[in-house]
Design an enzyme around this catalytic site. Structure first.
Site, mmCIF file in Angstrom:
data_model
loop_
_atom_site.group_PDB
_atom_site.id
_atom_site.type_symbol
_atom_site.label_atom_id
_atom_site.label_comp_id
_atom_site.label_asym_id
_atom_site.label_seq_id
_atom_site.Cartn_x
_atom_site.Cartn_y
_atom_site.Cartn_z
ATOM 1 N N ASP A 9 -53.955 -2.135 -76.550
ATOM 2 C CA ASP A 9 -54.431 -0.630 -76.124
ATOM 3 C C ASP A 9 -53.593 -0.417 -74.985
ATOM 4 O O ASP A 9 -53.224 -1.252 -74.110
ATOM 5 C CB ASP A 9 -55.781 -0.599 -76.133
ATOM 6 C CG ASP A 9 -56.125 1.000 -75.787
ATOM 7 O OD1 ASP A 9 -55.327 1.791 -76.567
ATOM 8 O OD2 ASP A 9 -56.945 1.230 -74.984
ATOM 9 N N SER A 10 -53.715 1.017 -74.727
ATOM 10 C CA SER A 10 -52.986 1.376 -73.443
ATOM 11 C C SER A 10 -53.976 0.880 -71.959
ATOM 12 O O SER A 10 -53.353 0.415 -71.045
ATOM 13 C CB SER A 10 -52.876 2.965 -73.290
ATOM 14 O OG SER A 10 -54.135 3.413 -73.386
ATOM 15 N N CYS A 73 -55.368 1.408 -80.911
ATOM 16 C CA CYS A 73 -55.289 2.770 -80.222
ATOM 17 C C CYS A 73 -54.704 3.644 -80.982
ATOM 18 O O CYS A 73 -53.557 3.493 -81.726
ATOM 19 C CB CYS A 73 -54.054 2.082 -78.905
ATOM 20 S SG CYS A 73 -53.391 3.858 -78.164
ATOM 21 N N GLU A 151 -62.248 4.176 -68.494
ATOM 22 C CA GLU A 151 -61.782 3.243 -67.541
ATOM 23 C C GLU A 151 -62.589 2.882 -66.381
ATOM 24 O O GLU A 151 -62.836 1.980 -65.872
ATOM 25 C CB GLU A 151 -60.364 3.560 -67.168
ATOM 26 C CG GLU A 151 -59.226 3.698 -68.164
ATOM 27 C CD GLU A 151 -58.635 2.325 -68.509
ATOM 28 O OE1 GLU A 151 -58.672 1.502 -67.804
ATOM 29 O OE2 GLU A 151 -58.494 2.117 -69.606
ATOM 30 N N CYS A 184 -59.939 8.207 -80.459
ATOM 31 C CA CYS A 184 -59.542 7.515 -79.202
ATOM 32 C C CYS A 184 -60.657 6.356 -79.084
ATOM 33 O O CYS A 184 -61.726 6.670 -78.781
ATOM 34 C CB CYS A 184 -59.250 8.467 -77.976
ATOM 35 S SG CYS A 184 -59.076 7.364 -76.684
ATOM 36 N N HIS A 186 -60.996 4.572 -76.632
ATOM 37 C CA HIS A 186 -61.958 4.576 -75.157
ATOM 38 C C HIS A 186 -63.237 5.437 -75.402
ATOM 39 O O HIS A 186 -64.099 4.886 -74.677
ATOM 40 C CB HIS A 186 -61.036 5.614 -74.170
ATOM 41 C CG HIS A 186 -59.865 4.907 -73.560
ATOM 42 N ND1 HIS A 186 -58.670 4.361 -74.090
ATOM 43 C CD2 HIS A 186 -59.962 4.304 -72.218
ATOM 44 C CE1 HIS A 186 -57.869 3.672 -73.320
ATOM 45 N NE2 HIS A 186 -58.619 3.616 -72.093
#
Ligand code: DGL
Length: 258
Positions: A9-10, A73, A151, A184, A186
């Site tokens: 993933d990013s 992702c 994050e 997403c 996240h």
């Protein structure tokens, strides 16, 4: 052939998929790679992104000695899945927004898609909506600030409830909305916070379990029990290393892009 399954993933979003993989494939060794130097992906130019995703995934596949890659992702998968499959010698499993299951569950036929600005606008996403939710009203919400909040959460900080409330505020007008796709990876990490911040009660749907099932099918003939549980990063970060170790990646290494 033996080695871990590599999850990419990013940033930390793929860890929501790691949680599903650990539940469904408890004996599989995993490795993790993230491009934290270039996070977030969701606001970047497509051509640049394809090149970057190919470079990072190629380097991470070699460095980890993995038997297969899970692109955890949506922003990367809806853009670069075909290119990755062409370039890599290992099987690749992608992630796409859970429009189909959400349309199957919605009683009011009004569903929402919460994703990065890139994902909500991608032709791939519009095709999914046409194909699987043609009889639904689908409201797309670009929610890039939630990437940063996820994050922060994995790094040990509390997400900002004002940012969550502001990002979800368009839901207040959607009186018939009953199902929201977390498009997403996240966002499932923030699920409890999102439920608390949302202006209405809805069903939240993500792709984590479906991806883990697919990875099990595709990689089942390969020996993924051996291998090191390493997290590969593109920029050193103590907070990220701590976050990764909370998901079993006790060793963090810097990925060299050659
Ligand atoms: N986790 C990624 C996804 O599923 C995107 C985060 C980013 O914008 O970098 O789309």
């Amino acid at each position: 052939m033996a080695g871990p399954i590599l999850v990419f993933d990013s940033g930390v979003g793929g860890l929501s998929v790691v949680a599903s993989l650990r539940r469904q494939l408890p004996d599989a060794a995993l490795a993790y790679a993230c491009d934290n130097a270039m996070l977030p992906y969701g606001v970047r130019d497509d051509d640049w992104l394809v090149e970057r995703i190919l470079a990072v995934c190629e380097a991470a596949v070699v460095a980890s000695g993995c038997i297969g890659l899970v692109v955890a992702c949506n922003t990367a998968s809806t853009l670069a899945l075909e290119a990755l499959r062409e370039h890599l010698a290992v099987p690749v499993v992608g992630t796409v927004p859970a429009i189909k299951p959400a349309a199957g569950m919605s009683e009011t036929r009004h569903i929402g898609l919460l994703a990065t600005s890139a994902t909500v606008a991608r032709p791939y996403t519009l095709r999914l909506i046409r194909e699987f939710a043609g009889d639904c009203q689908v409201t797309r919400i670009a929610a890039d600030p939630l990437v940063v909040e996820a994050e922060r959460w994995v790094a040990g900080e509390r997400p900002d409830p004002d940012v969550l409330r502001r990002t979800l505020s368009p839901m207040a007008e959607m009186v018939n909305l009953d199902t929201m796709v977390l498009g997403c990876t996240h966002f499932p990490l923030l699920r409890d916070w999102l439920v608390a911040a949302a202006p209405r009660r809805v069903r939240w749907v993500d792709s984590g379990d479906a991806i883990a099932r697919r990875a099990g099918q595709v990689m089942t003939d390969r020996d993924c029990r051996q291998g090191r549980e390493t997290g590969w990063v593109t920029a050193p970060s103590e907070a990220l290393s701590r976050g990764l170790s909370g998901f079993g990646f006790t060793e963090t290494r810097l990925l060299s892009l050659g």
